[in-house]
Design a protein around this motif. Structure first.
Motif, PDB file in Angstrom:
ATOM      1  N   GLU A   1       0.807  -1.223   0.000  1.00  0.00           N
ATOM      2  CA  GLU A   1       0.000   0.000   0.000  1.00  0.00           C
ATOM      3  C   GLU A   1       0.842   1.275   0.000  1.00  0.00           C
ATOM      4  O   GLU A   1       0.317   2.368  -0.193  1.00  0.00           O
ATOM      5  CB  GLU A   1      -0.925  -0.001   1.226  1.00  0.00           C
ATOM      6  CG  GLU A   1      -0.252   0.293   2.559  1.00  0.00           C
ATOM      7  CD  GLU A   1       0.453  -0.921   3.173  1.00  0.00           C
ATOM      8  OE1 GLU A   1       0.899  -0.828   4.333  1.00  0.00           O
ATOM      9  OE2 GLU A   1       0.547  -1.959   2.485  1.00  0.00           O
ATOM     10  N   LYS A   2       2.163   1.134   0.156  1.00  0.00           N
ATOM     11  CA  LYS A   2       3.036   2.302   0.206  1.00  0.00           C
ATOM     12  C   LYS A   2       3.877   2.373  -1.061  1.00  0.00           C
ATOM     13  O   LYS A   2       4.138   1.361  -1.708  1.00  0.00           O
ATOM     14  CB  LYS A   2       3.949   2.234   1.432  1.00  0.00           C
ATOM     15  CG  LYS A   2       3.203   2.156   2.760  1.00  0.00           C
ATOM     16  CD  LYS A   2       4.165   2.005   3.923  1.00  0.00           C
ATOM     17  CE  LYS A   2       3.435   1.853   5.241  1.00  0.00           C
ATOM     18  NZ  LYS A   2       4.373   1.677   6.379  1.00  0.00           N
ATOM     19  N   GLU A   3       4.312   3.592  -1.409  1.00  0.00           N
ATOM     20  CA  GLU A   3       5.127   3.807  -2.600  1.00  0.00           C
ATOM     21  C   GLU A   3       6.324   4.674  -2.239  1.00  0.00           C
ATOM     22  O   GLU A   3       6.187   5.691  -1.542  1.00  0.00           O
ATOM     23  CB  GLU A   3       4.305   4.478  -3.699  1.00  0.00           C
ATOM     24  CG  GLU A   3       5.079   4.683  -4.994  1.00  0.00           C
ATOM     25  CD  GLU A   3       4.230   5.323  -6.083  1.00  0.00           C
ATOM     26  OE1 GLU A   3       4.758   5.572  -7.183  1.00  0.00           O
ATOM     27  OE2 GLU A   3       3.034   5.576  -5.827  1.00  0.00           O
ATOM     28  N   TYR A   4       7.503   4.255  -2.701  1.00  0.00           N
ATOM     29  CA  TYR A   4       8.691   5.049  -2.447  1.00  0.00           C
ATOM     30  C   TYR A   4       8.584   6.400  -3.158  1.00  0.00           C
ATOM     31  O   TYR A   4       8.038   6.503  -4.261  1.00  0.00           O
ATOM     32  CB  TYR A   4       9.948   4.310  -2.926  1.00  0.00           C
ATOM     33  CG  TYR A   4      10.276   3.095  -2.098  1.00  0.00           C
ATOM     34  CD1 TYR A   4      10.747   3.222  -0.801  1.00  0.00           C
ATOM     35  CD2 TYR A   4      10.120   1.814  -2.619  1.00  0.00           C
ATOM     36  CE1 TYR A   4      11.052   2.100  -0.035  1.00  0.00           C
ATOM     37  CE2 TYR A   4      10.419   0.688  -1.861  1.00  0.00           C
ATOM     38  CZ  TYR A   4      10.878   0.839  -0.571  1.00  0.00           C
ATOM     39  OH  TYR A   4      11.173  -0.266   0.185  1.00  0.00           O
ATOM     40  N   GLN A   5       9.129   7.434  -2.515  1.00  0.00           N
ATOM     41  CA  GLN A   5       9.063   8.790  -3.054  1.00  0.00           C
ATOM     42  C   GLN A   5       9.868   8.891  -4.358  1.00  0.00           C
ATOM     43  O   GLN A   5      10.956   8.333  -4.482  1.00  0.00           O
ATOM     44  CB  GLN A   5       9.623   9.787  -2.034  1.00  0.00           C
ATOM     45  CG  GLN A   5       9.571  11.230  -2.465  1.00  0.00           C
ATOM     46  CD  GLN A   5       8.157  11.721  -2.627  1.00  0.00           C
ATOM     47  OE1 GLN A   5       7.357  11.664  -1.696  1.00  0.00           O
ATOM     48  NE2 GLN A   5       7.819  12.191  -3.808  1.00  0.00           N
ATOM     49  N   SER A   6       9.298   9.582  -5.337  1.00  0.00           N
ATOM     50  CA  SER A   6      10.013   9.857  -6.587  1.00  0.00           C
ATOM     51  C   SER A   6      10.554  11.282  -6.542  1.00  0.00           C
ATOM     52  O   SER A   6      10.028  12.148  -5.823  1.00  0.00           O
ATOM     53  CB  SER A   6       9.091   9.667  -7.792  1.00  0.00           C
ATOM     54  OG  SER A   6       7.977  10.533  -7.696  1.00  0.00           O
ATOM     55  N   TRP A   7      11.603  11.548  -7.351  1.00  0.00           N
ATOM     56  CA  TRP A   7      12.275  12.850  -7.360  1.00  0.00           C
ATOM     57  C   TRP A   7      12.549  13.259  -8.800  1.00  0.00           C
ATOM     58  O   TRP A   7      12.857  12.437  -9.651  1.00  0.00           O
ATOM     59  CB  TRP A   7      13.592  12.779  -6.569  1.00  0.00           C
ATOM     60  CG  TRP A   7      13.380  12.359  -5.144  1.00  0.00           C
ATOM     61  CD1 TRP A   7      13.411  11.104  -4.640  1.00  0.00           C
ATOM     62  CD2 TRP A   7      13.059  13.220  -4.056  1.00  0.00           C
ATOM     63  NE1 TRP A   7      13.133  11.095  -3.301  1.00  0.00           N
ATOM     64  CE2 TRP A   7      12.916  12.402  -2.904  1.00  0.00           C
ATOM     65  CE3 TRP A   7      12.894  14.599  -3.927  1.00  0.00           C
ATOM     66  CZ2 TRP A   7      12.611  12.912  -1.656  1.00  0.00           C
ATOM     67  CZ3 TRP A   7      12.592  15.122  -2.673  1.00  0.00           C
ATOM     68  CH2 TRP A   7      12.447  14.287  -1.554  1.00  0.00           C
ATOM     69  N   THR A   8      12.424  14.566  -9.057  1.00  0.00           N
ATOM     70  CA  THR A   8      12.631  15.127 -10.395  1.00  0.00           C
ATOM     71  C   THR A   8      13.977  15.838 -10.450  1.00  0.00           C
ATOM     72  O   THR A   8      14.267  16.699  -9.608  1.00  0.00           O
ATOM     73  CB  THR A   8      11.509  16.106 -10.763  1.00  0.00           C
ATOM     74  OG1 THR A   8      10.257  15.420 -10.691  1.00  0.00           O
ATOM     75  CG2 THR A   8      11.698  16.656 -12.167  1.00  0.00           C
ATOM     76  N   PHE A   9      14.772  15.495 -11.472  1.00  0.00           N
ATOM     77  CA  PHE A   9      16.093  16.098 -11.664  1.00  0.00           C
ATOM     78  C   PHE A   9      16.084  16.956 -12.921  1.00  0.00           C
ATOM     79  O   PHE A   9      15.417  16.641 -13.908  1.00  0.00           O
ATOM     80  CB  PHE A   9      17.156  14.995 -11.794  1.00  0.00           C
ATOM     81  CG  PHE A   9      17.389  14.213 -10.531  1.00  0.00           C
ATOM     82  CD1 PHE A   9      18.458  14.501  -9.701  1.00  0.00           C
ATOM     83  CD2 PHE A   9      16.524  13.188 -10.166  1.00  0.00           C
ATOM     84  CE1 PHE A   9      18.681  13.767  -8.546  1.00  0.00           C
ATOM     85  CE2 PHE A   9      16.730  12.461  -9.012  1.00  0.00           C
ATOM     86  CZ  PHE A   9      17.815  12.744  -8.188  1.00  0.00           C
ATOM     87  N   SER A  10      16.860  18.064 -12.877  1.00  0.00           N
ATOM     88  CA  SER A  10      17.031  18.997 -14.022  1.00  0.00           C
ATOM     89  C   SER A  10      15.691  19.566 -14.478  1.00  0.00           C
ATOM     90  O   SER A  10      15.449  19.731 -15.670  1.00  0.00           O
ATOM     91  CB  SER A  10      17.746  18.296 -15.186  1.00  0.00           C
ATOM     92  OG  SER A  10      19.019  17.834 -14.800  1.00  0.00           O
ATOM     93  N   HIS A  11      14.810  19.882 -13.524  1.00  0.00           N
ATOM     94  CA  HIS A  11      13.531  20.494 -13.886  1.00  0.00           C
ATOM     95  C   HIS A  11      13.786  21.873 -14.492  1.00  0.00           C
ATOM     96  O   HIS A  11      14.527  22.676 -13.936  1.00  0.00           O
ATOM     97  CB  HIS A  11      12.639  20.607 -12.642  1.00  0.00           C
ATOM     98  CG  HIS A  11      11.263  21.089 -12.945  1.00  0.00           C
ATOM     99  ND1 HIS A  11      10.859  22.380 -12.697  1.00  0.00           N
ATOM    100  CD2 HIS A  11      10.199  20.453 -13.496  1.00  0.00           C
ATOM    101  CE1 HIS A  11       9.597  22.521 -13.065  1.00  0.00           C
ATOM    102  NE2 HIS A  11       9.178  21.367 -13.550  1.00  0.00           N
ATOM    103  N   GLU A  12      13.165  22.141 -15.621  1.00  0.00           N
ATOM    104  CA  GLU A  12      13.363  23.395 -16.374  1.00  0.00           C
ATOM    105  C   GLU A  12      14.852  23.639 -16.622  1.00  0.00           C
ATOM    106  O   GLU A  12      15.326  24.783 -16.595  1.00  0.00           O
ATOM    107  CB  GLU A  12      12.746  24.581 -15.628  1.00  0.00           C
ATOM    108  CG  GLU A  12      11.250  24.467 -15.396  1.00  0.00           C
ATOM    109  CD  GLU A  12      10.441  24.589 -16.677  1.00  0.00           C
ATOM    110  OE1 GLU A  12      11.029  24.842 -17.734  1.00  0.00           O
ATOM    111  OE2 GLU A  12       9.211  24.393 -16.602  1.00  0.00           O
ATOM    112  N   ASN A  13      15.603  22.513 -16.850  1.00  0.00           N
ATOM    113  CA  ASN A  13      17.025  22.561 -17.197  1.00  0.00           C
ATOM    114  C   ASN A  13      17.909  23.150 -16.099  1.00  0.00           C
ATOM    115  O   ASN A  13      19.002  23.672 -16.382  1.00  0.00           O
ATOM    116  CB  ASN A  13      17.236  23.319 -18.507  1.00  0.00           C
ATOM    117  CG  ASN A  13      16.590  22.616 -19.676  1.00  0.00           C
ATOM    118  OD1 ASN A  13      16.631  21.398 -19.768  1.00  0.00           O
ATOM    119  ND2 ASN A  13      15.971  23.385 -20.562  1.00  0.00           N
TER     120      ASN A  13
END
Length: 725
Positions: free
Chosen positions: A429-441
């Motif tokens: 029921e749980k999900e590991y956190q995702s992360w965004t890299f190089s957002h808007e360069n």
């Protein structure tokens, strides 16, 4: 019978033991014992060592129907059992230890030589003699062949009749075959025996009752009103007083005269089953296959010169045998060795010696010890916790307890979820956190300190999502220098270390979807499981104090060699089973805590449209877009009501080569690009069609704005020419 015409079959009760053959006589029976046994019912195992046949200090060991002599400290001397001429009355002796006799002698025609069966000898007797050592003279007078009151004199392999006055013997020496008179009826097969015969009754046809009796001349009708329960098979027979009766052959799980006694019981407490026998040293036999799939398996454990485990079930329909390793001498067990028998588990002081330390969970049936059936009713006592009659099991995976995020495993008394990444928890029921890299360069990265050694055998795995084909994913550092890099190259995952060249997995992962990437490093070799590659990497190990950089490098460090920083989303990053996490951490997880620089929580896309206007056939972005290795991808997703007939754009560039627009669908491909500063158009309508390609008559890579229009000359028809302006 009514007219005293039926001979009572005294062999119906099967009195002869140890594979002895029963010979039915008038008002009695005789047992023709197999080699190695004697007695009225063949119940006595002949001790071949009693006569002390081994000489010169050799040790005698009794076997069934034979013995073996062991000589030498390591039993390296092959004792010649035929040297003492054990075969009497001119019998010929053959050694079982002589490999030349295998596949030659009838007794060894189907056997391969082994030291376990090499002890003893085989006697081939002259006609008229029998027995293990040819010591028994066959009594040809036993069948009373002499008629009219004549007396019979037994000879070797024959007999002689002394006739009264008035009668003359037809033959003085006769070799009698009891089957010559064709005593077996109704298609039965006759087998000649010692002064007798045996009838093998034919298999009855469908719906027919079988034949029985000494000559297969009696219809066996005992099953007409049988009371065998639970699908037990009825077997008709004749009793000693020629009465018709039957016995019930029960299916697994049932016993008793009428198959009405259940032999099935179950354990509902945690655990597994481990059996060991100790006599001088520990013997252990382990079946390598899995048996916890909920199916029935037949298991037999026997011990003679070895501990033998036999398993019959799925994957081993004909039976699989496992023996303890090594060649063991005979183990003579004292009766006091097995004072107590524990089923399904054992007291804690014994369970602590097992590999799992747990008892058995599941069902058993037809439990036999020394061929004696133990019924569950006899096992139920107050101290036997968790034992229940029958085998009742709840389907723990019926209601999808894993939230559609994993595979449910039925553990018999509960369920267990094997979660698909990036999910975790008892019910996924749980999900590991995702992360965004190089957002808007922007330049972003995370840094993790390794606090324990992973050595030369480690696994790197993570979930990723990206459209950028190149960029640095992870880089391992020691004392400020990188020693291992994982990066994207032309859409595939690659690795690099100073010791070797590029290692690449031949699978594109930059299509905008989530992909699980797993890389195993095993003592200098890299394995990409999905691609099956296994290549040398060099001496690489992950040690305490190392640093892992994810997604990019700190300011002042160039990432050009890796195609720039990674642009996209990363999730569930693991080094072996340890998570690399930023921010809050759930309890019970083994993690490396890290610090981040300009990394966004969640998976977020760039704002590719400055102002988005929704149209009936899609949308339009009203903005000037600057493209620097950050291509945009759009999907119609069946939202286009009509085919595309017109494409327009305004561009400004000094690049002499590049792709402006590329589209594909089903079998068709369209491409608009720049080749040597001129516009290039390619159209491929699919299999069987000609590839069309043409360029503009002027160059456009001059830094000025150019308006481009590509349209169908006649959009009203299905096939038309195209015009570029």
């Amino acid at each position: 019978g009514y007219h005293c015409d039926l001979d009572i079959n005294e062999c119906a009760s099967q009195p002869c033991q140890n594979n002895g053959t029963c010979l039915d006589k008038v008002d009695h029976y005789l047992c023709d014992c197999s080699q190695g046994f004697k007695g009225i019912n063949c119940e006595v195992d002949i001790d071949e060592c009693e006569a002390q046949p081994c000489q010169n200090g050799a040790t005698c060991r009794d076997h069934v129907a034979t013995y073996s002599c062991y000589e030498g400290e390591n039993c390296e001397v092959d004792v010649n059992e035929c040297e003492q001429q054990p075969c009497e009355n001119g019998g010929e002796c053959f050694q079982r230890s002589d490999v030349r006799n295998y596949r030659v002698l009838p007794e060894l025609s189907t056997s391969n030589f082994s030291y376990e069966k090499a002890a003893g000898f085989i006697c081939h007797c002259l006609p008229g003699f029998t027995g293990d050592n040819c010591s028994v003279n066959v009594d040809e007078c036993e069948s009373a062949p002499c008629q009219h009151g004549g007396s019979c004199q037994d000879l070797v392999n024959s007999y002689q009749c002394v006739c009264p006055d008035g009668f003359t013997p037809t033959s003085r020496e006769v070799d009698i075959n009891a089957c010559d008179s064709s005593p077996c009826q109704n298609g039965a097969t006759c087998e000649d025996a010692a002064n007798s015969y045996r009838c093998r009754c034919p298999v009855p046809g469908r719906g027919e009752e079988p034949w029985g009796g000494q000559d297969c001349d009696v219809r066996l009708v005992g099953c007409r009103r049988h009371q065998c329960q639970h699908e037990g098979r009825c077997v008709p027979l004749l009793t000693g007083d020629s009465e018709h009766s039957y016995i019930c052959s029960c299916l697994p799980g049932w016993a008793g005269d009428r198959c009405n006694t259940s032999t099935t019981f179950s354990f509902t407490t945690e655990g597994s089953l481990l059996a060991k026998v100790k006599s001088g040293k520990i013997l252990q036999a382990i079946y390598p296959g899995l048996v916890n799939d909920g199916e029935w398996y037949q298991v037999t454990v026997t011990m003679d010169e070895r501990l033998v485990l036999a398993v019959k079930g799925p994957g081993c329909e004909d039976g699989c045998h496992v023996k303890n390793e090594g060649q063991n001498t005979l183990i003579f067990l004292n009766q006091n060795y097995f004072q107590q028998l524990y089923v399904g588990g054992a007291p804690q002081e014994y369970l602590a010696l097992s590999s799992s330390g747990k008892g058995f969970i599941g069902c058993m049936e037809d439990l036999k010890v020394d061929h004696k059936l133990l019924l569950p009713q006899d096992l139920i006592r107050e101290e036997n916790k968790g034992l229940e009659l029958g085998c009742y099991k709840h389907d723990w995976c019926q209601d999808d307890p894993c939230s559609q995020h994993g595979e449910c495993v039925d553990m018999w008394v509960r369920n267990s979820c094997e979660c698909r990444r990036p999910y975790y928890g008892e019910r996924c029921e749980k999900e590991y956190q995702s992360w965004t890299f190089s957002h808007e360069n922007t330049s972003s990265y995370t840094s993790f300190n390794i606090s324990k050694s992973h050595g030369e055998n480690f696994t790197i795995s993570f979930m990723m999502r990206s459209l950028k084909p190149n960029g640095l994913l992870l880089q391992f550092h020691r004392e400020g220098k990188s020693y291992l890099s994982v990066y994207l190259k032309e859409g595939t995952v690659a690795m690099y270390s100073p010791h070797t060249t590029l290692l690449s997995e031949a699978k594109s992962v930059t299509d905008g979807d989530y992909h699980l990437v797993t890389i195993r490093v095993n003592y200098g070799h890299v394995v990409f499981p999905k691609a099956g590659n296994n290549r040398a990497l060099g001496n690489v190990s992950v040690e305490t104090g190392d640093v892992v950089l994810v997604g990019g490098l700190p300011e002042g460090n160039s990432v050009n060699a890796w195609g720039g920083s990674f642009k996209g989303c990363l999730q569930d990053i693991r080094l072996d089973d340890t998570q690399l996490m930023v921010g809050d951490v759930s309890e019970g997880l083994e993690v490396y805590r890290g610090r981040s620089e300009k990394v966004l929580q969640g998976c977020q896309s760039d704002d590719t449209c400055g102002r988005c206007v929704e149209l009936k056939d899609g949308y339009e972005c009203l903005t000037d877009a600057l493209f620097q290795d950050n291509a945009l991808q759009y999907s119609a997703n069946s939202s286009l009501l009509d085919p595309v007939t017109n494409i327009t754009m305004a561009i400004r560039t000094r690049d002499e080569n590049g792709i402006l627009l590329s589209a594909s669908g089903k079998a068709g491909i369209f491409c608009l690009g720049i080749l040597n500063s001129s516009l290039l158009i390619k159209l491929d309508s699919g299999p069987g069609e000609e590839l069309l390609a043409f360029t503009s008559d002027r160059t456009i890579s001059d830094g000025a704005w150019h308006q481009i229009q590509l349209s169908m000359v006649d959009p009203a028809v299905s096939v038309s020419r195209w015009r570029l302006t």
